[in-house]
Design an enzyme around this catalytic site. Structure first.
Site, short mmCIF file in Angstrom:
data_model
loop_
_atom_site.label_atom_id
_atom_site.label_comp_id
_atom_site.label_asym_id
_atom_site.label_seq_id
_atom_site.Cartn_x
_atom_site.Cartn_y
_atom_site.Cartn_z
N CYS A 1 0.83 -1.21 0.00
CA CYS A 1 0.00 0.00 0.00
C CYS A 1 0.86 1.26 0.00
O CYS A 1 0.49 2.27 -0.58
CB CYS A 1 -0.86 0.06 1.25
SG CYS A 1 -1.75 -1.39 1.65
N1 LIG Z 1 -3.59 -0.76 -1.13
C1 LIG Z 1 -4.07 -0.74 0.10
N2 LIG Z 1 -4.39 -1.88 0.72
N3 LIG Z 1 -4.26 0.49 0.70
C2 LIG Z 1 -4.67 0.64 2.09
C3 LIG Z 1 -5.33 1.99 2.31
C4 LIG Z 1 -5.72 2.24 3.78
C5 LIG Z 1 -6.51 3.53 3.92
N4 LIG Z 1 -6.75 3.81 5.35
C6 LIG Z 1 -7.87 3.43 3.19
O1 LIG Z 1 -8.80 2.97 3.79
O2 LIG Z 1 -7.95 3.78 2.02
#
Ligand SMILES: NC(=[NH2+])NCCC[C@H](N)C(=O)O
Length: 413
Positions: free
Chosen positions: A400
């Site tokens: 991420c």
């Molecule tokens: N590629 C990922 N798994 N990104 C995680 C993003 C976390 C972020 N708090 C959201 O909810 O967007």
């Protein structure tokens, strides 16, 4: 200088250039009651999160990756007052102030700042107390915002640079994000690709732009499995309409001809495909067992139908579908938490499935997910762990937190 800076034809090719964001004041500039709306589950300790992120960046640099920071690229893209003004007007408009007294006060506060300070301030959020504006008492227009501390919300999710744009082949998907709190983030990607000296003259094809209002797609769902096959999650964050849109564009204008779509549960814990499935070697993948009910899961393989449309092939077996689209005789699906009914969901929650491959079979993972890390090592992976007690509180992992821009092409495709 690479002759074309964007080159991502796999999830595992040696990572040469990556874009990240060092967490800043924005991850401390919110209250617990704001957490649900801003997609956070905790209030991170900024100082430790920054130390952890610096460690992550050092690991990448030590393995030969050039690490670019989106906040610096954005500031460097403001190469004239006109570009700076146009960017700020777009940001103010998308912050809810197309014109009026608040718009004018925010413009007067931000525009005179040096470029990097202006970018950092926008990311951190602008409180009402920061701006020289006496709110009109009992103003009807402000009725809904009385007591709310911000004119411009912080952007605490920006360090998840994976999501707002995805480099696919030699082009880019600039994403319309699902939830309002993240929508403005991709304004930075738009600015950089159009005006940064590294990118602006490269005529980079856009497979998707952020100018879609009824469909959404996020980079956590966009995985480049090889130089003609993608995997895209049908998730809380990526809609069928967006998948059809990018498929038509990729099939017509790129060398991609196959998209394996995977239907995953639509919830915050499993928000993106990369929270439950990542590619880590030529024939090895991490998989969260919670998405395989009796080993079944819905997938559709999308290919051109030969008449400018799309053909769909359903398969309820992920392993069979992967072997088919990747032309592999056998594949190794490595279960998060070694498939333990307690450990797997726990380590998935802390992004134990969300690995970042920096070369075939070489992965960066969070140190806290020690069961998943051990099983990866037992399967022959070279596991490089990073500290994660604070970074993980944003509900994202190493994949991420990274937007690959250039990966070396694989010898065997
Ligand atoms: N590629 C990922 N798994 N990104 C995680 C993003 C976390 C972020 N708090 C959201 O909810 O967007």
């Amino acid at each position: 200088m690479l002759d074309h800076l964007i080159n991502v034809n796999s999830e595992i090719g040696k990572l040469k250039v990556v874009m990240v964001h060092r967490p800043g004041k924005e991850i401390e500039n919110f209250t617990p009651e704001m957490m649900h709306r801003i997609l956070f589950d905790e209030t991170p300790d900024l100082w430790i999160a920054q130390k952890e992120h610096d460690y992550f960046a050092k690991v990448l640099k030590d393995h030969g990756t050039k690490v670019l920071y989106i906040e610096q690229l954005a500031a460097q893209s403001l190469t004239s007052p006109e570009i700076k003004n146009r960017f700020l007007e777009r940001m103010l408009n998308e912050s809810g102030y197309p014109k009026g007294t608040v718009h004018d006060a925010l413009k007067a506060y931000l525009f005179p700042m040096a470029s990097q300070k202006m970018i950092n301030t926008i990311i951190a959020g602008v409180r009402k107390t920061d701006v020289d504006l006496k709110p009109v008492k009992h103003s009807f227009d402000d009725a809904e915002h009385v007591g709310y501390p911000f004119y411009m919300d912080p952007m605490p999710n920006l360090y998840f640079t994976r999501d707002t744009s995805a480099c696919i082949g030699n082009g880019l998907s600039i994403n319309r994000m699902t939830f309002p709190v993240r929508r403005r983030e991709s304004l930075f990607n738009d600015l950089i690709i159009k005006h940064h000296p590294l990118f602006k003259s490269q005529h980079i094809p856009l497979w998707r732009t952020r100018n879609h209002y009824h469909t959404h797609i996020e980079g956590g769902d966009e995985e480049v499995l090889n130089n003609h096959v993608m995997a895209i999650g049908i998730s809380q964050r990526t809609s069928i309409g967006a998948i059809k849109g990018i498929a038509l564009r990729l099939f017509k204008h790129s060398h991609f001809d196959t998209i394996l779509t995977v239907l995953i549960p639509h919830n915050h814990a499993l928000m993106h495909l990369d929270t439950v499935f990542t590619m880590i070697n030529y024939d090895q993948f991490t998989v969260y067992p919670g998405i395989l009910k009796n080993n079944a899961i819905s997938t559709w393989t999308i290919t051109p139908d030969g008449k400018g449309g799309l053909h769909y092939q359903y398969d309820d077996n992920l392993k069979r579908a992967l072997k088919r689209v990747l032309h592999l005789d056998e594949i190794d699906l490595i279960m998060t938490g070694n498939g333990d009914p307690i450990v797997a969901p726990r380590e998935q929650w802390n992004d134990g499935t969300n690995t970042l491959a920096i070369a075939p079979g070489v992965v960066v993972t969070y140190d806290r997910n020690y069961v998943s890390n051990l099983i990866l090592e037992k399967h022959g992976l070279n596991v490089i762990t990073i500290p994660s007690s604070e970074l993980s509180r944003g509900r994202g992992g190493p994949r991420c937190m990274s937007c690959p821009i250039y990966r070396e092409d694989l010898k065997q495709q």
